[in-house]
Write an enzyme that holds these catalytic residues in place. Structure first.
Site, PDB file in Angstrom:
ATOM      1  N   GLY A  45       0.697  -1.352  -0.087  1.00 22.44           N
ATOM      2  CA  GLY A  45       0.026  -0.011   0.171  1.00 22.44           C
ATOM      3  C   GLY A  45       0.886   1.360   0.083  1.00 22.44           C
ATOM      4  O   GLY A  45       2.021   1.244  -0.256  1.00 22.44           O
ATOM      5  N   LEU A  99       0.395   3.718  -2.187  1.00 19.51           N
ATOM      6  CA  LEU A  99       0.935   3.486  -3.393  1.00 19.51           C
ATOM      7  C   LEU A  99       1.394   4.934  -4.249  1.00 19.51           C
ATOM      8  O   LEU A  99       0.840   5.812  -3.872  1.00 19.51           O
ATOM      9  CB  LEU A  99      -0.245   2.835  -4.400  1.00 19.51           C
ATOM     10  CG  LEU A  99      -0.831   1.628  -3.779  1.00 19.51           C
ATOM     11  CD1 LEU A  99      -1.749   1.189  -4.573  1.00 19.51           C
ATOM     12  CD2 LEU A  99       0.260   0.502  -3.578  1.00 19.51           C
ATOM     13  N   HIS A 126       4.247   1.887  -8.243  1.00 20.72           N
ATOM     14  CA  HIS A 126       3.335   0.808  -8.001  1.00 20.72           C
ATOM     15  C   HIS A 126       2.529   0.828  -9.627  1.00 20.72           C
ATOM     16  O   HIS A 126       2.143  -0.126  -9.705  1.00 20.72           O
ATOM     17  CB  HIS A 126       2.458   0.954  -6.823  1.00 20.72           C
ATOM     18  CG  HIS A 126       3.141   1.005  -5.569  1.00 20.72           C
ATOM     19  ND1 HIS A 126       3.407   1.705  -4.676  1.00 20.72           N
ATOM     20  CD2 HIS A 126       3.701  -0.135  -5.027  1.00 20.72           C
ATOM     21  CE1 HIS A 126       4.326   1.279  -3.483  1.00 20.72           C
ATOM     22  NE2 HIS A 126       4.324   0.073  -3.767  1.00 20.72           N
ATOM     23  N   GLN A 141       8.018  -9.843   7.923  1.00 18.94           N
ATOM     24  CA  GLN A 141       9.042  -9.135   7.006  1.00 18.94           C
ATOM     25  C   GLN A 141       9.708  -7.799   8.044  1.00 18.94           C
ATOM     26  O   GLN A 141      10.598  -7.434   7.194  1.00 18.94           O
ATOM     27  CB  GLN A 141       8.908  -8.928   5.604  1.00 18.94           C
ATOM     28  CG  GLN A 141       7.869  -7.625   5.211  1.00 18.94           C
ATOM     29  CD  GLN A 141       7.447  -7.763   3.874  1.00 18.94           C
ATOM     30  OE1 GLN A 141       6.783  -8.612   3.300  1.00 18.94           O
ATOM     31  NE2 GLN A 141       8.035  -6.883   2.981  1.00 18.94           N
ATOM     32  N   LYS A 179      13.264  -1.909  -7.990  1.00 17.55           N
ATOM     33  CA  LYS A 179      13.981  -1.278  -7.170  1.00 17.55           C
ATOM     34  C   LYS A 179      14.298  -2.295  -6.044  1.00 17.55           C
ATOM     35  O   LYS A 179      15.358  -2.244  -5.358  1.00 17.55           O
ATOM     36  CB  LYS A 179      13.172  -0.168  -6.374  1.00 17.55           C
ATOM     37  CG  LYS A 179      13.767   0.498  -5.319  1.00 17.55           C
ATOM     38  CD  LYS A 179      13.157   1.695  -4.981  1.00 17.55           C
ATOM     39  CE  LYS A 179      12.089   1.419  -3.624  1.00 17.55           C
ATOM     40  NZ  LYS A 179      12.558   0.846  -2.427  1.00 17.55           N
ATOM     41  N   ASP A 180      13.489  -3.152  -5.619  1.00 19.44           N
ATOM     42  CA  ASP A 180      13.843  -4.277  -4.523  1.00 19.44           C
ATOM     43  C   ASP A 180      14.565  -5.332  -5.371  1.00 19.44           C
ATOM     44  O   ASP A 180      13.963  -6.373  -5.664  1.00 19.44           O
ATOM     45  CB  ASP A 180      12.429  -4.561  -3.958  1.00 19.44           C
ATOM     46  CG  ASP A 180      11.914  -3.581  -3.034  1.00 19.44           C
ATOM     47  OD1 ASP A 180      12.505  -3.111  -2.061  1.00 19.44           O
ATOM     48  OD2 ASP A 180      10.663  -2.870  -3.412  1.00 19.44           O
ATOM     49  N   GLN A 197      14.978  -8.693  -3.451  1.00 19.67           N
ATOM     50  CA  GLN A 197      13.748  -9.258  -3.179  1.00 19.67           C
ATOM     51  C   GLN A 197      13.044 -10.151  -4.659  1.00 19.67           C
ATOM     52  O   GLN A 197      12.802 -11.054  -4.550  1.00 19.67           O
ATOM     53  CB  GLN A 197      12.522  -8.260  -2.857  1.00 19.67           C
ATOM     54  CG  GLN A 197      11.416  -8.721  -2.989  1.00 19.67           C
ATOM     55  CD  GLN A 197      10.496  -7.870  -2.274  1.00 19.67           C
ATOM     56  OE1 GLN A 197       9.889  -7.657  -1.110  1.00 19.67           O
ATOM     57  NE2 GLN A 197       9.510  -7.084  -3.035  1.00 19.67           N
ATOM     58  N   VAL A 238      11.064   3.455 -11.152  1.00 25.80           N
ATOM     59  CA  VAL A 238      10.447   4.743 -11.369  1.00 25.80           C
ATOM     60  C   VAL A 238      11.098   5.809 -10.538  1.00 25.80           C
ATOM     61  O   VAL A 238      11.368   5.640  -9.295  1.00 25.80           O
ATOM     62  CB  VAL A 238       9.004   4.760 -11.276  1.00 25.80           C
ATOM     63  CG1 VAL A 238       8.564   5.970 -11.620  1.00 25.80           C
ATOM     64  CG2 VAL A 238       8.203   3.797 -12.179  1.00 25.80           C
ATOM     65  N   SER A 277       7.757   4.250  -0.892  1.00 30.69           N
ATOM     66  CA  SER A 277       6.912   4.752   0.094  1.00 30.69           C
ATOM     67  C   SER A 277       7.609   5.385   1.243  1.00 30.69           C
ATOM     68  O   SER A 277       7.143   6.213   2.157  1.00 30.69           O
ATOM     69  CB  SER A 277       6.096   3.422   0.701  1.00 30.69           C
ATOM     70  OG  SER A 277       5.132   2.926  -0.362  1.00 30.69           O
TER      71      SER A 277
HETATM   72  O1  PAF Z   1       7.677  -5.038  -1.985  1.00 32.63           O
HETATM   73  C1  PAF Z   1       6.605  -5.332  -1.357  1.00 32.63           C
HETATM   74  O2  PAF Z   1       5.777  -4.293  -1.166  1.00 32.63           O
HETATM   75  C2  PAF Z   1       6.665  -6.341  -0.346  1.00 32.63           C
HETATM   76  O3  PAF Z   1       7.897  -6.766   0.161  1.00 32.63           O
HETATM   77  C3  PAF Z   1       5.931  -7.288  -0.697  1.00 32.63           C
HETATM   78  C4  PAF Z   1       6.396  -8.247  -1.973  1.00 32.63           C
HETATM   79  C5  PAF Z   1       4.464  -7.036  -1.167  1.00 32.63           C
HETATM   80  C6  PAF Z   1       5.730  -8.694   0.258  1.00 32.63           C
HETATM   81  O4  PAF Z   1       4.882  -7.984   1.173  1.00 32.63           O
END
Ligand code: PAF
Length: 284
Positions: free
Chosen positions: A31, A33, A37, A61, A151-152, A155, A178, A188
């Site tokens: 969220g 956003l 996003h 997390q 960006k992540d 991840q 972006v 965020s």
């Molecule tokens: O990148 C994120 O916003 C979060 O790590 C995700 C992938 C939604 C998992 O909670």
């Protein structure tokens, strides 16, 4: 756009979409956003005709001293933005729905090697939390394709490896970072910055760019390059967490003969931790 917050309601909507032959994309988010996003939703629309977004601030997390409680929750604005971007369904589970038996004792998904070091080093358990919630979301939505931001970067590597090694039938698509006009990657967490910090923040991207330029001009003293970048960050008023050069696919340390690299950086401005990266091909 419909918003559902229970698994039963989600399944009902997904089953209807599937029965009518739609290809389903999932965009998992926490969220608050922003345009980054929205570019994920746009990418999802290019790969599927039924786009599901999820908003869930995943406690699993976050570390004990991190920003779980203060993480911005802006559901009404997010719903409006998703609707405008062409998202068909929003899933907003509660913590109780996601972890009905509590988080203690929750089965975890641990993705070996690629979860270690970088953000995984600074945020122990973070990627176990991400991999676990993404697995749960995949099982709940059963999407054909899922979109994550580059960006992540770590991840995305964790999710790609998890999906491949656990034979999950989901295509993983990465969407480019972006940036604001001054180069700052949208996040965020940028909302935590005060005006002075916001002026300083693009230094992270500039330092990464300078390092890449040095390599493209023929430098191969990678250790010195990342040390210099960290010193430049300090001079700009940021506190580097890490700056590292890694192989773009495996995230193993870069060697002199690696041809596809990524430079990744994380740095604090006050208590706000920002991350960024640049993936690039090394010119021979
Ligand atoms: O990148 C994120 O916003 C979060 O790590 C995700 C992938 C939604 C998992 O909670």
């Amino acid at each position: 756009m419909n918003t559902v917050s229970t698994l039963a309601a989600l399944r009902e909507q997904i089953n209807a979409a599937r029965l009518s032959g739609q290809r389903i994309a999932l965009v998992p988010t926490m969220g608050n956003l922003h345009a980054g996003h929205m570019s994920l939703i746009e990418t999802a629309r290019q790969h599927a005709n039924f786009v599901v977004a999820s908003i869930f601030v995943n406690p699993l997390q976050f570390g004990p001293n991190e920003d779980l409680d203060s993480y911005p929750r802006t559901l009404a604005d997010d719903q409006h933005a998703l609707q405008t971007a062409g998202c068909q369904l929003l899933f907003t589970p509660t913590v109780e729905q996601m972890y009905p038996h509590g988080m203690q004792g929750q089965t975890l998904v641990q993705v070996a090697d690629v979860s270690e070091g970088l953000c995984g080093g600074s945020r122990p358990g973070h990627f176990d939390g991400v991999a676990t919630v993404v697995t749960k979301l995949f099982n709940m939505v059963q999407p054909d394709v899922a979109v994550f931001g580059e960006k992540d970067y770590q991840q995305l590597a964790v999710i790609r490896k998890m999906t491949a090694e656990l034979n999950m039938p989901v295509e993983i698509v990465g969407a480019p970072i972006v940036r604001s006009s001054d180069g700052l990657a949208l996040s965020s967490r940028n909302g935590y910055l005060d005006a002075a910090q916001r002026t300083t923040a693009p230094a992270l991207y500039r330092c990464l760019q300078q390092s890449v330029a040095g390599i493209q001009q023929g430098r191969r003293d990678y250790h010195a390059i990342v040390q210099e970048a960290a010193n430049q960050l300090r001079a700009a008023g940021m506190r580097p967490d890490y700056i590292e050069l890694r192989q773009a696919d495996s995230l193993q340390p870069a060697t002199a003969d690696s041809s596809e690299l990524v430079i990744l950086g994380a740095a604090f401005l006050g208590t706000t931790r920002l991350i960024d990266n640049i993936a690039f091909a090394v010119k021979p």
